[in-house]
Each structure stands twice: as C-alpha cells, then as structure tokens.
Scaffold this motif. Structure first.
Motif, PDB file in Angstrom:
ATOM      1  N   ARG A 144      28.253  33.634  33.811  1.00  0.00           N
ATOM      2  CA  ARG A 144      27.136  33.841  34.731  1.00  0.00           C
ATOM      3  C   ARG A 144      26.008  34.463  33.896  1.00  0.00           C
ATOM      4  O   ARG A 144      25.950  35.678  33.688  1.00  0.00           O
ATOM      5  N   PHE A 145      25.108  33.616  33.377  1.00  0.00           N
ATOM      6  CA  PHE A 145      24.089  34.062  32.433  1.00  0.00           C
ATOM      7  C   PHE A 145      23.205  35.137  33.074  1.00  0.00           C
ATOM      8  O   PHE A 145      22.752  35.000  34.217  1.00  0.00           O
ATOM      9  N   SER A 146      22.966  36.192  32.328  1.00  0.00           N
ATOM     10  CA  SER A 146      22.098  37.271  32.802  1.00  0.00           C
ATOM     11  C   SER A 146      20.652  36.991  32.393  1.00  0.00           C
ATOM     12  O   SER A 146      20.372  36.649  31.242  1.00  0.00           O
ATOM     13  N   LEU A 147      19.743  37.118  33.353  1.00  0.00           N
ATOM     14  CA  LEU A 147      18.321  36.954  33.070  1.00  0.00           C
ATOM     15  C   LEU A 147      17.626  38.292  32.916  1.00  0.00           C
ATOM     16  O   LEU A 147      16.401  38.357  32.822  1.00  0.00           O
ATOM     17  N   ASP A 148      18.425  39.354  32.867  1.00  0.00           N
ATOM     18  CA  ASP A 148      17.928  40.707  32.624  1.00  0.00           C
ATOM     19  C   ASP A 148      18.367  41.122  31.222  1.00  0.00           C
ATOM     20  O   ASP A 148      19.570  41.224  30.948  1.00  0.00           O
ATOM     21  N   ALA A 201      18.640  43.815  29.859  1.00  0.00           N
ATOM     22  CA  ALA A 201      19.418  45.052  29.832  1.00  0.00           C
ATOM     23  C   ALA A 201      20.864  44.846  30.257  1.00  0.00           C
ATOM     24  O   ALA A 201      21.687  45.750  30.118  1.00  0.00           O
ATOM     25  N   ILE A 202      21.184  43.684  30.812  1.00  0.00           N
ATOM     26  CA  ILE A 202      22.537  43.410  31.298  1.00  0.00           C
ATOM     27  C   ILE A 202      23.134  42.287  30.468  1.00  0.00           C
ATOM     28  O   ILE A 202      22.562  41.199  30.362  1.00  0.00           O
ATOM     29  N   GLU A 203      24.288  42.553  29.886  1.00  0.00           N
ATOM     30  CA  GLU A 203      24.943  41.564  29.032  1.00  0.00           C
ATOM     31  C   GLU A 203      25.855  40.676  29.869  1.00  0.00           C
ATOM     32  O   GLU A 203      26.663  41.162  30.669  1.00  0.00           O
ATOM     33  N   ALA A 204      25.732  39.382  29.716  1.00  0.00           N
ATOM     34  CA  ALA A 204      26.602  38.437  30.429  1.00  0.00           C
ATOM     35  C   ALA A 204      27.997  38.470  29.820  1.00  0.00           C
ATOM     36  O   ALA A 204      28.161  38.573  28.603  1.00  0.00           O
ATOM     37  N   GLU A 205      28.997  38.393  30.668  1.00  0.00           N
ATOM     38  CA  GLU A 205      30.385  38.414  30.228  1.00  0.00           C
ATOM     39  C   GLU A 205      30.895  36.991  30.022  1.00  0.00           C
ATOM     40  O   GLU A 205      30.447  36.045  30.674  1.00  0.00           O
ATOM     41  N   TYR A 236      54.470  36.938  38.575  1.00  0.00           N
ATOM     42  CA  TYR A 236      53.199  36.439  38.043  1.00  0.00           C
ATOM     43  C   TYR A 236      52.422  37.585  37.415  1.00  0.00           C
ATOM     44  O   TYR A 236      52.420  38.713  37.927  1.00  0.00           O
ATOM     45  N   ARG A 237      51.739  37.268  36.322  1.00  0.00           N
ATOM     46  CA  ARG A 237      50.788  38.218  35.756  1.00  0.00           C
ATOM     47  C   ARG A 237      49.667  37.449  35.094  1.00  0.00           C
ATOM     48  O   ARG A 237      49.845  36.327  34.624  1.00  0.00           O
ATOM     49  N   HIS A 238      48.483  38.033  35.093  1.00  0.00           N
ATOM     50  CA  HIS A 238      47.428  37.485  34.247  1.00  0.00           C
ATOM     51  C   HIS A 238      46.560  38.613  33.711  1.00  0.00           C
ATOM     52  O   HIS A 238      46.394  39.652  34.344  1.00  0.00           O
ATOM     53  N   PHE A 239      46.049  38.374  32.519  1.00  0.00           N
ATOM     54  CA  PHE A 239      45.169  39.320  31.842  1.00  0.00           C
ATOM     55  C   PHE A 239      43.760  38.738  31.828  1.00  0.00           C
ATOM     56  O   PHE A 239      43.580  37.557  31.525  1.00  0.00           O
ATOM     57  N   GLU A 240      42.788  39.570  32.157  1.00  0.00           N
ATOM     58  CA  GLU A 240      41.387  39.179  32.016  1.00  0.00           C
ATOM     59  C   GLU A 240      40.869  39.785  30.721  1.00  0.00           C
ATOM     60  O   GLU A 240      40.814  41.015  30.572  1.00  0.00           O
ATOM     61  N   ILE A 241      40.532  38.910  29.777  1.00  0.00           N
ATOM     62  CA  ILE A 241      40.249  39.315  28.406  1.00  0.00           C
ATOM     63  C   ILE A 241      38.758  39.188  28.137  1.00  0.00           C
ATOM     64  O   ILE A 241      38.144  38.143  28.410  1.00  0.00           O
ATOM     65  N   GLU A 242      38.160  40.238  27.609  1.00  0.00           N
ATOM     66  CA  GLU A 242      36.742  40.207  27.269  1.00  0.00           C
ATOM     67  C   GLU A 242      36.519  39.351  26.023  1.00  0.00           C
ATOM     68  O   GLU A 242      37.462  39.019  25.294  1.00  0.00           O
ATOM     69  N   ASP A 243      35.246  38.993  25.775  1.00  0.00           N
ATOM     70  CA  ASP A 243      34.963  38.146  24.617  1.00  0.00           C
ATOM     71  C   ASP A 243      35.223  38.857  23.294  1.00  0.00           C
ATOM     72  O   ASP A 243      35.259  38.226  22.241  1.00  0.00           O
ATOM     73  N   THR A 244      35.450  40.181  23.338  1.00  0.00           N
ATOM     74  CA  THR A 244      35.826  40.926  22.139  1.00  0.00           C
ATOM     75  C   THR A 244      37.311  40.794  21.829  1.00  0.00           C
ATOM     76  O   THR A 244      37.768  41.237  20.775  1.00  0.00           O
TER      77      THR A 244
END
Length: 696
Positions: free
Chosen positions: A291-295, A297-301, A337-345
C-alpha cells in the motif's frame, strides 16, 4: 449447549435407537455392491448437504468440476470461483483472495472441506489466505439459501464446499488410480504441479496420497499500479520519490509466492458404509502488495506471510439397507495453524497461532413417501493468538455448538422445505497489556430458520420462494480487534458491546429447461438489524488508516441469472452460448452504501463442444461502482476478454487433456471494488496459460 457433553447425549438419544432399528431390518449384502471409482457424479447432482438434484434445491447453486475446474484453477480459492454467478473475491493479492458471495464475506460465508472448516486465520483478516488448496479439489460447490443452515449461522451469505478424495469414498476398479496436473502461466511466471494416487490394497482398504507445488514471481498488472486519483495526488507531490510512484506500472511489487502441500489417507470401504482418516501439511509463503505511501514521513510496508498448517481429518458413514435412516455420517477434523508476518528487513513482526477442532454428525432420513430430511449436530472450538508489536487482537477462544434440521416434502410438481438451527457461541478474550484490553467474555444463543416452496408450473419450469430468518453471533475479530495490522496496513478496531446480527429475507427462484436451452435466475432481499461491517473512518492511528467495525440496520438486495443455449450443431460438435448476470446492493440505514460491495457484472461466452476439442471465448464486463461508503473511493468499470481451448487427443475417455488459455487478452487495467488494495494493486494483466492433465 454450554458443554459438548450435552450434544453427545442428544446425539446418543437419537443414534442408538435409530441404528438399532436398522440392525433389526433385513440388511442383505448381496443386494448391494461396493462403490467403485470412475462412476463420476453428474454436475446436476449436488454432493454437499442433502445430495439432491440441482433442480430440486430451493435456492441458487453453482458447481465447478471436471475440465471446467481444471481451467478455472488459480493459486487461491477466491480467484478460482470469481467467474461464478453471484461470486466475487477479496483480491488481496494473487495468493490471499477469499470468495465473496452476494456481497457477503469473512464470517458470513463458510469455506469448507467436505463439510467442515479450514482451521486457519483467513476469517480474521483479508490478507490471510485460505488454506484450502484448489489444486487438490475434485469438485467445488457454492450453495445459498436453506441448505446453508446445515453448516452454521455464519453461512448466512452461503457455503463454498470443496470436495476432495483424501479420505477415499470408493474402491478403484484398477490396480492404481492416478492423476497428474501441470500448468504454466506468464503473468506471474506461475509454475504448478499436483498429483494424486489411490491404491486398493485388498479387503476394502484404499490408500491415498497427494501432493502439490506452486511458485510464482511478482504478478504483472495491466496499466498503472495506482488508481487515477492516487496518481494525480502523487504527481502533485513536491517529493521526487513520491512523484516517481505515480508512474509505476507492470509488475506489482511483493506479490511472489511459493507453496507446497502433501497428504496421506486411508479408508475402509464396504457395501454398508466407509471409514477413514487423512493427515496433511501445507506451507505457503507469499508477499502482500504494497500500500504505497504518498506521505514522505510514512514508510510503506512490504510484508511477507509465512504460513504452515498441520491437519488431521476423519470421516465415517453408515448406509443401512433399510429403516428410518438411509445414512449416518460423521465428519471431524483438527488443525494446527501458524503464520508469521515478516517485515522487508527479514524480521518477524507478528506471529499468529490458530488451533481448531470441528465435528459434525448427520442423520439422513430415508424417504418416506413425500417426506425426507437430515438432522444433526455440530461442535467447534478455536483458539487464536497473535504475538508481536503489531498484534491487532488479544488471545481469544471461541466455542460453538449447534443442532440443525432440514426437512423436505416432495408432492410431485410441488416441493416444500423447512429448516432450523440453534447455536450457542461463547467468545472469550484474555487481557492484553499491549493492547490495553481487559479479560472479556461474551455468550450468544442464536436461532435461524427457513421455509420455502417450489412449484413446477409447466414441465421442466420451476418457480420457487424462500423465506428466512437468520441470527449470527459476532466474531472475536469484530468484538475485540484493537491494534495495528502490518499486512493490511490498517489499524483495526472492534466493539466488545456488539449484539447478535439478525436478518429476515426472501428469495424468488426460476429454473427452466427446453431442448437446447436452460436458465436459472434468482432475486433476493434481506433486512438486517445490527448488521456488522468494517469500514474506513478517515482517522489515522500509528501512521495507519483506521478501519473500524460498526453495527447498524441494513438492506441487502440483488439478483443473479445464468443461461445456456445451443445455437448450432456441426458434425459431432455443437456451438453453445452462455451468460451470467449478477448484481448486489447493500445499504446501511441512514448512511448509504456499505463498503466493498461488487458492482453489476455481465459475462458472456461462446463455446464449441465436441468429444476431442472444447474451445471457448468470453467477455466479462464489470460496471463502474460509484455507490460507495464514506471515505471509500469509486472504482471504474473494466472489460476482460478471455479464450481457451482444450484438446483430448485420445478421445473423451483418454488419459490426456491439453489446454491453452489467454486471459485479459487486451491487457486491460481491472480493479475489483471488493478489494482493500484496489487503488494500489489491480488484477492480472495479459496472461497466457498452458497446462496438461493425465488421469488413469
């Protein structure tokens, strides 16, 4: 109803005398034979529920099976079904797309495997993929109306039932029964293969094994990634990096995926029933569109989800030769069931865990003159926990027990049906210091009922009406959500004071058939009190837009129709035209349109059908959706042109089928209004697909 023991006592009081009665009757094995494979069920016989002819159901039903299912398969169950009447999809990227039925989604529809749930977290958020794998499905049925009462009050919108053969129902009539499917598609460089094998080992025992693997790169869209209003906003930004986003087109970043699944099963099949179990493991790793950020100051994930599930299933069926009951069926399952939400790092931001169990017992009545029916009980539990900085829901436990019955009366030209379901639901939340929420517990008793009739006004033309009353308990997510959710890029907010959702509705149906022509149509209306829905609020929290759950009165109405007509016969083949037309509107009392409701859609096709070759061209047009909720953007209409050809070089009974398809031939930019990410991630662009199936 507060304890599963009560359900067991109720079932025992019905089952013991019924089975005893059957044992007192003549049960001659010589009068029946062991079921055998390759006696494929016709598409007009509905397997799910009461197992009746399609024309005898009092509400809409759609079926995907055989080569039609082979051609429609996608990496998600939502995209696989999206072309059926009254069906859309959440389209949260190519891997996490859940079905939408008549504008209803999430907990208002049930997505089932052979009658029980998927034991995943797909109902808690649109970014969570359904763990049901379309690659291993033999048949998919979409049911609406009274039959949905058999599967829970949450099936008010309908039921998606996936039928597989992991627990074999039949003994193969050959030493090995096997199938293999392979496909390649260009829009995402999609590669997938699936195979299954059934082996009779004697004495009525059958072994089963299946597996599948799929891998995709980032999906290529037709046209710009951002919608026109967002492109204009980005182009006007003083920040050069934001202005650069306005021109993005082609590949949708962070949509690659890789999934695999394997299962083993065994069953004992006899002339009086069958029993068996299966175990499976599925792994799925997929990216969520940005979800691209148009601000500035806010980084898109750019989160990635890593999903794993272990599952065990059991099924048993007794089919007495005589007596009051013609079948007693048990279906149970457990999922971890399990799932991990992983950041781009590469860091795991949030861990989600879901353990579930479900069991249902059905007593199917033998037809007594005009009277038949099915009754039973169902019990399920669910323990859900999210751990991490962006956990949006406290630990919750859900327990639900239900009793149901559907009774049918067939008087020749006139048929009647009545059904009822009672449920007790308990939802408990554990205090969370992170979210600032206390211990909480809510309990709900719900009752749903339906009555309907169908009259054959002339031969093969049937007119029907259904009246329904439905009650649904709110889910844990609707009650207790209170935090940021990385993958949806939203701050989700529930309301612990929600009451039961109730609705009263009516549906008219028409089914007709003439030589070379058939039509099915339905129109429906539902009046909701305390309709629970999620919508953007226009508020920003933790640098994320707030999506809150609200409850209000609402009206749902719409119609859907499909028709086929044979236009000409050419040699041993024929040319058939078909069409689908559907529309739904949901209005919140005093506020206007509900969010994420699909627009009017038309789909028409022309098909050449013969034993060796089937060729098809079709056009789908979705109208502009300008009936939007507050803080929701309009969605332009789109038109998609598709074509496919299937060739069975060894004849209709040959082991090989080859297929070639071209979807979105003109590379149109298409956005589904029902998608949270429609303004950032359009549907697939031009896509060429090639595949083969081998069955022997």
């Amino acid at each position: 109803m507060q304890s599963p023991r009560l359900i067991a006592l109720l079932l025992a009081s019905v089952a013991v005398p019924a089975v005893a009665q059957d044992q007192d009757q003549d049960n001659s094995a010589e009068s029946r034979s062991v079921p055998v494979m390759h006696e494929e069920e016709a598409s007009d016989i509905i397997v799910t529920g009461l197992q009746r002819e399609r024309g005898d159901l009092l509400a809409g039903v759609s079926v995907l099976s055989g080569t039609d299912l082979d051609a429609a398969r996608r990496t998600s169950i939502g995209e696989t079904l999206a072309a059926l009447p009254g069906v859309s999809a959440t389209s949260f990227g190519p891997s996490a797309s859940r079905p939408i039925l008549r504008g209803m989604q999430a907990d208002r529809i049930r997505v089932l495997i052979d009658g029980i749930g998927s034991f995943d977290a797909s109902g808690s958020s649109v970014d969570h993929a359904v763990t049901i794998n379309p690659l291993t499905a033999e048949r998919i049925e979409v049911l609406r109306g009274p039959s949905a009462l058999l599967y829970g009050s949450s099936a008010i919108g309908g039921v998606v039932s996936v039928v597989d053969n992991r627990i074999p129902r039949n003994v193969p009539d050959e030493a090995v029964h096997a199938q293999l499917d392979a496909d390649y598609a260009t829009a995402a460089e999609e590669r997938r293969v699936a195979g299954a094998i059934d082996v009779p080992v004697g004495g009525g025992f059958v072994l089963h094994a299946d597996g599948s693997y799929a891998r995709t790169d980032d999906l290529r869209a037709g046209g710009y990634l951002l919608s026109r209003p967002l492109r204009e906003q980005a182009a006007a930004s003083p920040d050069p990096e934001i202005r650069e986003i306005a021109g993005l087109r082609g590949e949708i970043p962070n949509t690659a995926s890789e999934s695999s699944e394997g299962a083993l099963g065994v069953a004992y099949v006899a002339d009086g029933g069958n029993i068996g179990f299966s175990v499976s493991r599925s792994d799925n790793r997929y990216g969520v569109p940005i979800r691209f950020s148009l601000d500035p100051a806010i980084e898109a994930e750019a989160p990635t989800l890593d999903v794993r599930q272990y599952r065990a299933d059991v099924r048993a069926e007794i089919t007495p030769a005589s007596g009051f009951l013609d079948a007693v069926r048990f279906r149970g399952g457990y999922g971890d069931y399990r799932h991990f939400e992983i950041e781009d790092t590469g860091e795991i931001a949030t861990r989600f865990y879901n353990k579930g169990m479900e069991g249902r017992l059905e007593f199917s009545q033998r037809k007594q003159g005009a009277w038949s029916g099915v009754s039973g009980a169902q019990y399920l539990t669910r323990d859900f926990e999210a751990i991490g900085e962006e956990a949006f829901l406290p630990p919750t436990s859900t327990e639900q027990g239900g009793l149901f019955t559907v009774q049918n009366f067939d008087f020749g030209r006139f048929r009647a049906e009545a059904g009822g379901r009672f449920e007790h639901t308990s939802v408990k939340a554990t205090a969370s210091d992170q979210l600032g929420t206390p211990d909480a517990r809510r309990s709900f008793d719900t009752f749903s009922a339906s009555i309907g009739g169908q009259y054959e006004i002339v031969d093969n033309w049937k007119l029907g009406i259904n009246l329904t009353h439905s009650e649904r308990a709110p889910t844990a997510e609707e009650l207790f959500a209170n935090g940021p959710h990385l993958a949806t890029q939203a701050f989700e907010l529930g309301d612990p004071d929600f009451g039961k959702e109730k609705s009263n509705g009516a549906e008219l149906t028409l089914r007709g058939r003439l030589p070379g022509f058939s039509v099915e149509a339905s129109a429906y209306y539902n009046d909701f009190s305390n309709f629970i829905y999620q919508a953007p609020t226009g508020v920003i929290a933790d640098d994320l837009p707030v999506f809150a759950y609200f409850a209000n009165g609402a009206k749902q109405y719409g119609f859907e129709a499909e028709a086929t007509a044979t236009l000409a016969e050419i040699g041993e083949g024929r040319i058939v035209a078909d069409g689908v037309f559907d529309y739904v509107r949901v209005k919140i009392d005093g506020l206007g349109s509900a969010p994420f409701i699909p627009p009017l859609r038309l789909l028409g096709g022309l098909e050449y059908q013969s034993d060796p070759i089937v060729g098809r061209v079709e056009v789908e047009h979705a109208m502009k959706q300008d009936k939007v909720a507050a803080f929701e953007t309009e969605t332009p209409g789109y038109t998609l042109a598709n074509a496919r050809i299937e060739w069975r070089p060894m004849g209709p009974d040959g082991l090989l089928t080859l297929r070639l398809a071209a979807n979105n031939i003109f590379d149109a930019t298409a956005r589904r209004h029902s998608s949270f990410l429609k303004d950032y991630a359009p549907l697939s662009g031009r896509d060429f697909r090639i595949g083969a199936s081998i069955r022997f």
